[in-house]
Scaffold this active site. Structure first.
Site, PDB file in Angstrom:
ATOM      1  N   GLY A  14       0.743  -1.220  -0.009  1.00  0.00           N
ATOM      2  CA  GLY A  14       0.084  -0.057   0.188  1.00  0.00           C
ATOM      3  C   GLY A  14       0.772   1.392   0.033  1.00  0.00           C
ATOM      4  N   SER A  15       2.118   1.167  -0.475  1.00  0.00           N
ATOM      5  CA  SER A  15       2.735   2.457  -0.329  1.00  0.00           C
ATOM      6  C   SER A  15       2.234   3.413  -1.561  1.00  0.00           C
ATOM      7  CB  SER A  15       4.381   2.139  -0.776  1.00  0.00           C
ATOM      8  OG  SER A  15       4.532   1.850  -1.943  1.00  0.00           O
ATOM      9  N   ASN A  16       1.768   2.906  -2.448  1.00  0.00           N
ATOM     10  CA  ASN A  16       1.249   3.949  -3.582  1.00  0.00           C
ATOM     11  C   ASN A  16       0.028   4.746  -3.117  1.00  0.00           C
ATOM     12  OD1 ASN A  16       2.506   4.161  -6.201  1.00  0.00           O
ATOM     13  ND2 ASN A  16       2.818   2.055  -5.903  1.00  0.00           N
ATOM     14  N   HIS A 111       2.201   0.801 -13.296  1.00  0.00           N
ATOM     15  CA  HIS A 111       3.018  -0.467 -13.463  1.00  0.00           C
ATOM     16  C   HIS A 111       4.328  -0.006 -13.546  1.00  0.00           C
ATOM     17  CE1 HIS A 111       4.094  -4.238 -15.379  1.00  0.00           C
ATOM     18  NE2 HIS A 111       4.812  -3.818 -15.992  1.00  0.00           N
ATOM     19  N   ASP A 152      -2.381  -4.934 -18.222  1.00  0.00           N
ATOM     20  CA  ASP A 152      -1.265  -3.606 -18.582  1.00  0.00           C
ATOM     21  C   ASP A 152      -1.735  -3.119 -20.025  1.00  0.00           C
ATOM     22  OD1 ASP A 152      -0.112  -3.794 -15.854  1.00  0.00           O
ATOM     23  OD2 ASP A 152       1.067  -5.597 -16.623  1.00  0.00           O
TER      24      ASP A 152
HETATM   25  C1  GRF Z   1       4.111  -1.089  -7.368  1.00  0.00           C
HETATM   26  O1  GRF Z   1       5.261  -1.474  -7.614  1.00  0.00           O
HETATM   27  C2  GRF Z   1       3.028  -0.880  -8.576  1.00  0.00           C
HETATM   28  O2  GRF Z   1       3.662  -0.250  -9.353  1.00  0.00           O
HETATM   29  C3  GRF Z   1       2.694  -2.329  -8.788  1.00  0.00           C
HETATM   30  O3  GRF Z   1       2.751  -2.892  -7.440  1.00  0.00           O
HETATM   31  C4  GRF Z   1       3.386  -2.359  -6.576  1.00  0.00           C
HETATM   32  C5  GRF Z   1       2.686  -2.017  -5.374  1.00  0.00           C
HETATM   33  O4  GRF Z   1       3.296  -1.575  -4.314  1.00  0.00           O
HETATM   34  N1  GRF Z   1       1.284  -2.341  -9.427  1.00  0.00           N
HETATM   35  P1  GRF Z   1       2.687  -0.741  -2.965  1.00  0.00           P
HETATM   36  O5  GRF Z   1       1.588  -1.928  -2.605  1.00  0.00           O
HETATM   37  O6  GRF Z   1       1.953   0.205  -3.610  1.00  0.00           O
HETATM   38  O7  GRF Z   1       3.754  -0.557  -2.226  1.00  0.00           O
END
Ligand code: GRF
Length: 209
Positions: A14-16, A111, A152
């Site tokens: 969940g870092s994004n 991605h 994708d």
């Molecule tokens: C990220 O590298 C994103 O590009 C991919 O999955 C990963 C998720 O990372 N789709 P996080 O859970 O957001 O840390």
């Protein structure tokens, strides 16, 4: 300008998701996160939602008779929470038309490579970075794209390059790419909030502000 009402789908850390919340807090992204849904009880994203009092739904595919029924449950949850834009933030399932149709051209995925290279089924996490290094690429990057019913493959909204360095391992490259992911995802979302995205087939035009 239109404040996005986001519904987030996440399977992992969940870092994004967290980065998006920080950009909203800082006033760089005009959005509210209305709901989070995850297919994994262990997803770190669920803890983030809990801390922020964001309504969360956890569901397991094995409790549903089809992918469509599974997505219908998510759709009902998003509708109840007035979600008008969907974000896949590390979500490892393919969406069905049940979710794609109601949110047509309003679902974004991120991605960790430059599509159309190094994408598709099985290309997630370290597999992507390993493949980039094995190929001997000197550049990798990040792609934010619209979601359709294939992995994708939807039209690209934004891309950014990230250099591959001598001695990179999948982990060091992933970390460099992730740093860019945390910026570019919110930038792409902000373009939608500013209503600057024009989609014509596969071509996406960013209109000047
Ligand atoms: C990220 O590298 C994103 O590009 C991919 O999955 C990963 C998720 O990372 N789709 P996080 O859970 O957001 O840390």
């Amino acid at each position: 300008m239109k404040r996005l009402q986001l519904g987030v789908l996440a399977s992992g850390r969940g870092s994004n998701f967290e980065a998006i919340l920080k950009h909203i807090d800082a006033g760089r992204l005009l959005a509210d996160v209305r709901a989070l849904a995850s297919n994994r009880t262990s997803a770190g994203a669920l803890k983030i939602a809990e801390r922020r009092n964001i309504p969360a739904l956890v569901l397991s595919r094995k409790d549903f008779s089809s992918d469509e029924m599974f997505d219908q449950e998510i759709l009902d949850f998003f509708r109840k929470n007035e979600v008008d834009f969907v974000v896949l933030a590390g979500y490892l399932r393919l969406l069905t038309a049940v979710l794609i149709q109601p949110y047509k051209n309003r679902i974004l995925n991120i991605h960790p490579a430059l599509l159309p290279s190094f994408g598709g089924k099985g290309m997630f996490g370290h597999h992507v970075h390993e493949a980039v290094l094995d190929y001997g690429c000197k550049v990798s990057g990040v792609t934010v794209h619209l979601v359709d019913e294939t992995y994708d493959s939807g039209p690209i909204i934004l891309q950014r390059c990230v250099p591959v360095q001598n001695g990179d391992t999948p982990d060091t490259l992933a970390a460099r790419v992730l740093k860019q992911e945390h910026q570019i995802f919110s930038e792409a979302l902000q373009l939608f909030a500013e209503e600057r995205i024009l989609i014509k087939g596969r071509r996406v035009y960013v209109q000047s502000s």
